[in-house]
Design an enzyme around this catalytic site. Structure first.
Site, PDB file in Angstrom:
ATOM      1  N   ASN A  13      37.583  40.783   8.311  1.00 41.69           N
ATOM      2  CA  ASN A  13      36.934  40.533   6.864  1.00 41.69           C
ATOM      3  C   ASN A  13      37.632  39.329   6.309  1.00 41.69           C
ATOM      4  OD1 ASN A  13      35.751  40.862   4.395  1.00 41.69           O
ATOM      5  ND2 ASN A  13      36.522  42.905   3.903  1.00 41.69           N
ATOM      6  N   LYS A  15      36.790  38.210   3.344  1.00 40.76           N
ATOM      7  CA  LYS A  15      36.591  38.285   1.912  1.00 40.76           C
ATOM      8  C   LYS A  15      35.942  37.206   1.069  1.00 40.76           C
ATOM      9  CE  LYS A  15      39.614  42.331   2.094  1.00 40.76           C
ATOM     10  NZ  LYS A  15      40.677  43.173   1.508  1.00 40.76           N
ATOM     11  N   HIS A  98      32.708  48.585   1.084  1.00 47.95           N
ATOM     12  CA  HIS A  98      34.036  48.154   1.185  1.00 47.95           C
ATOM     13  C   HIS A  98      34.633  48.539  -0.250  1.00 47.95           C
ATOM     14  CE1 HIS A  98      37.829  46.010   1.064  1.00 47.95           C
ATOM     15  NE2 HIS A  98      37.446  45.703   2.280  1.00 47.95           N
ATOM     16  N   GLU A 100      36.486  47.356  -2.436  1.00 48.48           N
ATOM     17  CA  GLU A 100      36.530  46.442  -3.401  1.00 48.48           C
ATOM     18  C   GLU A 100      34.986  46.339  -3.978  1.00 48.48           C
ATOM     19  OE1 GLU A 100      37.882  43.153  -0.854  1.00 48.48           O
ATOM     20  OE2 GLU A 100      40.066  44.371  -0.874  1.00 48.48           O
ATOM     21  N   GLU A 170      39.627  52.968   5.127  1.00 49.09           N
ATOM     22  CA  GLU A 170      40.556  51.974   4.694  1.00 49.09           C
ATOM     23  C   GLU A 170      40.974  52.620   3.436  1.00 49.09           C
ATOM     24  OE1 GLU A 170      39.382  47.666   5.626  1.00 49.09           O
ATOM     25  OE2 GLU A 170      38.445  48.379   4.049  1.00 49.09           O
ATOM     26  N   GLY A 176      45.804  45.298   1.156  1.00 41.58           N
ATOM     27  CA  GLY A 176      46.435  44.110   0.655  1.00 41.58           C
ATOM     28  C   GLY A 176      47.814  44.362   0.099  1.00 41.58           C
ATOM     29  N   SER A 215      46.035  46.582   5.747  1.00 39.23           N
ATOM     30  CA  SER A 215      47.312  46.036   6.084  1.00 39.23           C
ATOM     31  C   SER A 215      47.708  46.281   7.728  1.00 39.23           C
ATOM     32  CB  SER A 215      48.868  46.622   5.248  1.00 39.23           C
ATOM     33  OG  SER A 215      48.585  46.359   3.846  1.00 39.23           O
TER      34      SER A 215
HETATM   35  P1  13P Z   1      44.076  43.790   4.251  1.00 37.95           P
HETATM   36  O1  13P Z   1      44.225  43.732   5.882  1.00 37.95           O
HETATM   37  O2  13P Z   1      44.342  42.460   3.563  1.00 37.95           O
HETATM   38  O3  13P Z   1      44.978  44.846   3.766  1.00 37.95           O
HETATM   39  O4  13P Z   1      42.826  44.217   3.999  1.00 37.95           O
HETATM   40  C1  13P Z   1      42.034  45.306   4.591  1.00 37.95           C
HETATM   41  C2  13P Z   1      40.784  45.258   4.346  1.00 37.95           C
HETATM   42  O5  13P Z   1      40.321  45.452   3.182  1.00 37.95           O
HETATM   43  C3  13P Z   1      39.797  44.850   5.164  1.00 37.95           C
HETATM   44  O6  13P Z   1      38.327  45.184   5.058  1.00 37.95           O
END
Ligand code: 13P
Length: 253
Positions: A13, A15, A98, A100, A170, A176, A215
């Site tokens: 992803n 982003k 997601h 976010e 997740e 992150g 992560s």
């Molecule tokens: P990270 O791997 O940067 O923690 O992000 C995970 C994520 O949100 C994948 O969709």
């Protein structure tokens, strides 16, 4: 069906990162990774790079995913993109719900359900994200939260749709932050989610792939992927570097 009978899926992803040129270069580098014959790999660039990345991936085993979609096929929905449009540009997958999007864009269990159905009925594989916040985990309601998020989708689906969808667990506190869930905790959540799906359709749930995200790095991927109910990874930051992402892909087999 056992763990090893489900094909692992490693999804990157990206982003809101990368220019057009950077996206194409990264996609080419991912396509150069030696991908095991039993591993599926997809990347999810920003919408503006989908077309160029689709071209770059032609003839490679790497698939393309959108990061979101609208549930209507077309209409007056400024700024939105539909399932048929994602198919049209060459996507096979789409990330839905997601954290976010839930946190910053008002995504609800209901919109996640509508989007998942739209994806499935257009022939896209939805990667449906669920996960608890740190406050929810500390409040002891992790399973209540992820169960509710998943049920909102499962309750609307046929058994074949449950088998076809991908679920991504997740935990929000692991995204992150560099703070990965312990593999044993992640396994518990994954087993819980599969069990939840099993309550709807026992056989279908054995085929549903449940990815872990939060992560995931080159040095923790193998341990996570070895868990019996972890069928792949949804990778954020570590998917922006082809070398690192390649090591995660190879950890899948
Ligand atoms: P990270 O791997 O940067 O923690 O992000 C995970 C994520 O949100 C994948 O969709």
């Amino acid at each position: 069906m056992t763990h090893s009978a489900r094909r692992p899926l490693i999804a990157g992803n990206w982003k809101m990162h990368n220019s057009l040129a950077e996206s194409v270069a990264l996609a080419r580098a991912v396509a150069d990774v030696r991908i095991g014959p039993r591993t599926d790999v997809v990347v999810a660039p920003v919408f503006t790079a989908l077309s160029a990345v689709a071209q770059a991936l032609v003839g490679t085993p790497v698939g393309l995913a959108g990061q979101d979609l609208h549930w209507e096929p077309k209409g007056a929905f400024t700024g939105a993109i539909s399932a048929p449009m994602l198919k049209d540009v060459g996507c096979s997958h789409v990330i839905i719900g997601h954290s976010e999007r839930r946190q910053y864009f008002g995504e609800t269990d209901e919109s996640v359900r509508n989007k998942t159905l739209a994806a499935l009925r257009s022939g896209l594989t939805p990667i449906v994200c669920v996960g608890e916040t740190l406050a929810e985990r500390e409040g002891g309601i992790t399973f209540e939260v992820i169960g509710r998020q998943l049920d909102a989708v499962l309750n609307a689906c046929e058994s074949s749709e449950i088998a076809a969808m991908v679920i991504a667990y997740e935990p929000v506190w692991a995204i992150g932050t560099g703070r990965t869930a312990k593999s044993s905790d992640a396994q518990l959540a994954h087993a819980f989610l599969r069990d939840r799906a099993r309550h709807k359709h026992a056989e279908a749930a054995d085929r549903t792939r449940v990815l872990y995200g939060g992560s995931v790095k080159a040095d923790n991927a193998a341990e996570l992927l070895a868990q019996p109910d972890i069928d792949g990874a949804l990778v954020g930051g570590a998917s922006l570097d082809a070398e690192t992402f390649g090591r995660i892909i190879r950890a899948a087999g």
